[in-house]
Design a protein around this motif. Sequence first.
Motif, PDB file in Angstrom:
ATOM      1  N   ASP A  12      -5.988 -10.655  -6.573  1.00 15.52           N
ATOM      2  CA  ASP A  12      -7.332 -10.623  -6.006  1.00 15.52           C
ATOM      3  C   ASP A  12      -7.777  -9.178  -5.830  1.00 15.52           C
ATOM      4  OD1 ASP A  12      -7.935 -13.465  -5.505  1.00 15.52           O
ATOM      5  OD2 ASP A  12      -6.186 -13.374  -4.186  1.00 15.52           O
ATOM      6  N   GLY A  13      -9.075  -9.009  -5.658  1.00 13.64           N
ATOM      7  CA  GLY A  13      -9.606  -7.673  -5.413  1.00 13.64           C
ATOM      8  C   GLY A  13     -11.109  -7.657  -5.647  1.00 13.64           C
ATOM      9  N   GLY A  14     -11.735  -6.576  -5.251  1.00 14.28           N
ATOM     10  CA  GLY A  14     -13.183  -6.452  -5.386  1.00 14.28           C
ATOM     11  C   GLY A  14     -13.611  -6.238  -6.828  1.00 14.28           C
ATOM     12  N   ALA A  15     -14.907  -6.114  -7.022  1.00 13.72           N
ATOM     13  CA  ALA A  15     -15.461  -5.907  -8.360  1.00 13.72           C
ATOM     14  C   ALA A  15     -14.934  -4.605  -8.948  1.00 13.72           C
ATOM     15  CB  ALA A  15     -16.991  -5.861  -8.270  1.00 13.72           C
ATOM     16  N   ALA A  16     -14.572  -4.647 -10.220  1.00 14.39           N
ATOM     17  CA  ALA A  16     -14.103  -3.460 -10.958  1.00 14.39           C
ATOM     18  C   ALA A  16     -12.875  -2.811 -10.329  1.00 14.39           C
ATOM     19  CB  ALA A  16     -15.232  -2.436 -11.098  1.00 14.39           C
ATOM     20  N   SER A  17     -12.022  -3.613  -9.709  1.00 12.96           N
ATOM     21  CA  SER A  17     -10.811  -3.041  -9.091  1.00 12.96           C
ATOM     22  C   SER A  17      -9.656  -2.971 -10.091  1.00 12.96           C
ATOM     23  CB  SER A  17     -10.405  -3.856  -7.862  1.00 12.96           C
ATOM     24  OG  SER A  17     -10.200  -5.210  -8.207  1.00 12.96           O
ATOM     25  N   GLY A  18      -9.885  -3.452 -11.309  1.00  7.69           N
ATOM     26  CA  GLY A  18      -8.853  -3.359 -12.350  1.00  7.69           C
ATOM     27  C   GLY A  18      -8.088  -4.654 -12.557  1.00  7.69           C
ATOM     28  N   LYS A  19      -8.580  -5.742 -11.985  1.00 13.13           N
ATOM     29  CA  LYS A  19      -7.856  -7.017 -12.062  1.00 13.13           C
ATOM     30  C   LYS A  19      -7.675  -7.502 -13.502  1.00 13.13           C
ATOM     31  CE  LYS A  19     -10.818  -9.413  -9.667  1.00 13.13           C
ATOM     32  NZ  LYS A  19     -11.889  -8.446  -9.405  1.00 13.13           N
ATOM     33  N   LEU A 150       3.984 -14.554  -6.529  1.00 16.56           N
ATOM     34  CA  LEU A 150       3.619 -13.233  -6.006  1.00 16.56           C
ATOM     35  C   LEU A 150       2.108 -13.186  -5.843  1.00 16.56           C
ATOM     36  CD1 LEU A 150       5.856 -10.884  -8.178  1.00 16.56           C
ATOM     37  CD2 LEU A 150       5.878 -10.949  -5.679  1.00 16.56           C
ATOM     38  N   ARG A 151       1.673 -12.560  -4.761  1.00 14.41           N
ATOM     39  CA  ARG A 151       0.234 -12.408  -4.534  1.00 14.41           C
ATOM     40  C   ARG A 151      -0.073 -10.922  -4.380  1.00 14.41           C
ATOM     41  NH1 ARG A 151      -1.060 -15.445   0.581  1.00 14.41           N
ATOM     42  NH2 ARG A 151       0.921 -14.510   1.191  1.00 14.41           N
ATOM     43  N   PHE A 152      -0.957 -10.425  -5.248  1.00  8.79           N
ATOM     44  CA  PHE A 152      -1.331  -9.012  -5.204  1.00  8.79           C
ATOM     45  C   PHE A 152      -2.789  -8.886  -4.781  1.00  8.79           C
ATOM     46  CE2 PHE A 152       2.016  -9.110  -8.522  1.00  8.79           C
ATOM     47  CZ  PHE A 152       2.889  -8.176  -7.985  1.00  8.79           C
ATOM     48  N   PHE A 153      -3.064  -7.775  -4.119  1.00 10.48           N
ATOM     49  CA  PHE A 153      -4.451  -7.460  -3.797  1.00 10.48           C
ATOM     50  C   PHE A 153      -4.710  -6.033  -4.260  1.00 10.48           C
ATOM     51  CE2 PHE A 153      -8.207  -6.377  -1.445  1.00 10.48           C
ATOM     52  CZ  PHE A 153      -8.912  -7.568  -1.405  1.00 10.48           C
ATOM     53  N   LEU A 154      -5.673  -5.863  -5.163  1.00 10.47           N
ATOM     54  CA  LEU A 154      -5.967  -4.542  -5.743  1.00 10.47           C
ATOM     55  C   LEU A 154      -7.149  -3.874  -5.048  1.00 10.47           C
ATOM     56  CD1 LEU A 154      -5.728  -4.825  -9.639  1.00 10.47           C
ATOM     57  CD2 LEU A 154      -4.375  -3.376  -8.117  1.00 10.47           C
ATOM     58  N   HIS A 155      -6.912  -2.662  -4.607  1.00 11.08           N
ATOM     59  CA  HIS A 155      -7.965  -1.845  -4.019  1.00 11.08           C
ATOM     60  C   HIS A 155      -8.275  -0.664  -4.941  1.00 11.08           C
ATOM     61  CE1 HIS A 155      -7.021  -3.330   0.135  1.00 11.08           C
ATOM     62  NE2 HIS A 155      -8.325  -3.234   0.167  1.00 11.08           N
ATOM     63  N   ALA A 156      -9.480  -0.134  -4.841  1.00  8.72           N
ATOM     64  CA  ALA A 156      -9.787   1.156  -5.472  1.00  8.72           C
ATOM     65  C   ALA A 156     -11.046   1.679  -4.798  1.00  8.72           C
ATOM     66  CB  ALA A 156     -10.009   1.006  -6.973  1.00  8.72           C
ATOM     67  N   ILE A 196       0.672  -8.386  -1.475  1.00 12.20           N
ATOM     68  CA  ILE A 196       1.067  -7.000  -1.738  1.00 12.20           C
ATOM     69  C   ILE A 196      -0.174  -6.195  -2.100  1.00 12.20           C
ATOM     70  CG2 ILE A 196       2.475  -5.520  -3.239  1.00 12.20           C
ATOM     71  CD1 ILE A 196       4.153  -8.256  -3.620  1.00 12.20           C
ATOM     72  N   ASP A 197      -0.482  -5.259  -1.224  1.00 12.92           N
ATOM     73  CA  ASP A 197      -1.709  -4.487  -1.347  1.00 12.92           C
ATOM     74  C   ASP A 197      -1.444  -3.241  -2.202  1.00 12.92           C
ATOM     75  OD1 ASP A 197      -4.100  -3.236  -0.776  1.00 12.92           O
ATOM     76  OD2 ASP A 197      -4.077  -3.886   1.316  1.00 12.92           O
ATOM     77  N   ILE A 198      -2.191  -3.083  -3.286  1.00 15.45           N
ATOM     78  CA  ILE A 198      -1.991  -1.909  -4.146  1.00 15.45           C
ATOM     79  C   ILE A 198      -3.302  -1.127  -4.258  1.00 15.45           C
ATOM     80  CG2 ILE A 198      -1.430  -1.097  -6.494  1.00 15.45           C
ATOM     81  CD1 ILE A 198       0.390  -3.478  -6.812  1.00 15.45           C
ATOM     82  N   ASP A 199      -3.263   0.143  -3.887  1.00 14.23           N
ATOM     83  CA  ASP A 199      -4.443   0.992  -4.047  1.00 14.23           C
ATOM     84  C   ASP A 199      -4.343   1.679  -5.412  1.00 14.23           C
ATOM     85  OD1 ASP A 199      -6.426   2.863  -4.048  1.00 14.23           O
ATOM     86  OD2 ASP A 199      -6.086   3.514  -1.984  1.00 14.23           O
ATOM     87  N   MET A 212       3.797  -3.899 -10.624  1.00 12.16           N
ATOM     88  CA  MET A 212       3.772  -5.358 -10.539  1.00 12.16           C
ATOM     89  C   MET A 212       4.913  -5.957 -11.364  1.00 12.16           C
ATOM     90  SD  MET A 212      -0.235  -6.293 -10.782  1.00 12.16           S
ATOM     91  CE  MET A 212      -1.393  -5.947  -9.469  1.00 12.16           C
ATOM     92  N   SER A 213       5.131  -5.381 -12.545  1.00  8.85           N
ATOM     93  CA  SER A 213       6.164  -5.924 -13.435  1.00  8.85           C
ATOM     94  C   SER A 213       7.542  -5.854 -12.792  1.00  8.85           C
ATOM     95  CB  SER A 213       6.196  -5.141 -14.751  1.00  8.85           C
ATOM     96  OG  SER A 213       4.994  -5.332 -15.439  1.00  8.85           O
ATOM     97  N   ALA A 214       7.806  -4.767 -12.069  1.00  8.72           N
ATOM     98  CA  ALA A 214       9.115  -4.621 -11.426  1.00  8.72           C
ATOM     99  C   ALA A 214       9.315  -5.755 -10.418  1.00  8.72           C
ATOM    100  CB  ALA A 214       9.197  -3.270 -10.734  1.00  8.72           C
ATOM    101  N   LEU A 215       8.261  -6.094  -9.689  1.00  8.14           N
ATOM    102  CA  LEU A 215       8.380  -7.162  -8.685  1.00  8.14           C
ATOM    103  C   LEU A 215       8.513  -8.539  -9.352  1.00  8.14           C
ATOM    104  CD1 LEU A 215       5.760  -5.680  -6.237  1.00  8.14           C
ATOM    105  CD2 LEU A 215       8.201  -5.957  -5.773  1.00  8.14           C
TER     106      LEU A 215
END
Length: 221
Positions: A12-19, A150-156, A196-199, A212-215
């Motif tokens: 998950d993540g906002g618009a244009a966060s690289g998802k 796994l659940r990721f959240f992408l920030h930028a 898992i929050d990733i900036d 992400m791949s490592a996890l």
Amino acid sequence: MGSSPFLIIAIDGGAASGKSSTSRALAERFNLLHVDTGSFYRHITAELLRRGVSHTDSATLQATLAQLNFSTQLDGRSARMLIDGQPAGDEIRGEQVTSHVSHYAAIPDVRRALLGYQRGQVDVAREHRFAGLVMEGRDIGSVIFPDATLRFFLHADPAERAKRRAAEGRADSIATRDQLDSSRKTAPLVCPPGAIDIDSTHLTLEQVVEKMSALIAEKLR
Ligand code: C5P
């Protein structure tokens, strides 16, 4: 020897966060079905606009949603949603759909119409012998698959995200969409507890994918 678990990766993540780029890279690396739920909301929005159904006209909206028939077609590793047998056109990335989609996506009836269809992508992935799926959106880790592997959240940073969109040559109301998506009552854009929050502001796509791949690899061990 046990067989590998069926992977459900939520991003998950906002618009244009690289998802999307991240999801596609993971799909390739781990043989996953790639499911871009933003494209589903965009396709429904295009269809409702085409039929002249306003997001403020709840009776017509409800009646129209009840008539729509969703199915899936594979495009490489990606799931494409068909509405009444028709794939989405290029207009789903255009300005009109982009500026309307968050208004339709805030309506509980619209979200309900897509809920079962999104969860049903697990069956599509199994049927086509993928090792799992990677699903990107706004509420995947919170609502659609809270028990994902796994659940990721992408920030930028907003400035970095605007730069990414500009580099794609696309007009996007990033801040407005994020504001609407975060403040709606139903399934708002949030980093759910335990995700898992990733900036990614200062990371390259490859670095995000490596993290992400490592996890994911750990889950396969
Ligand atoms: O991911 P993308 O930016 O293409 O999504 C378009 C819009 O669809 C978002 O701004 C949001 O309003 C809606 N959306 C949503 N829930 C999702 C995916 C997308 O509300 N899971």
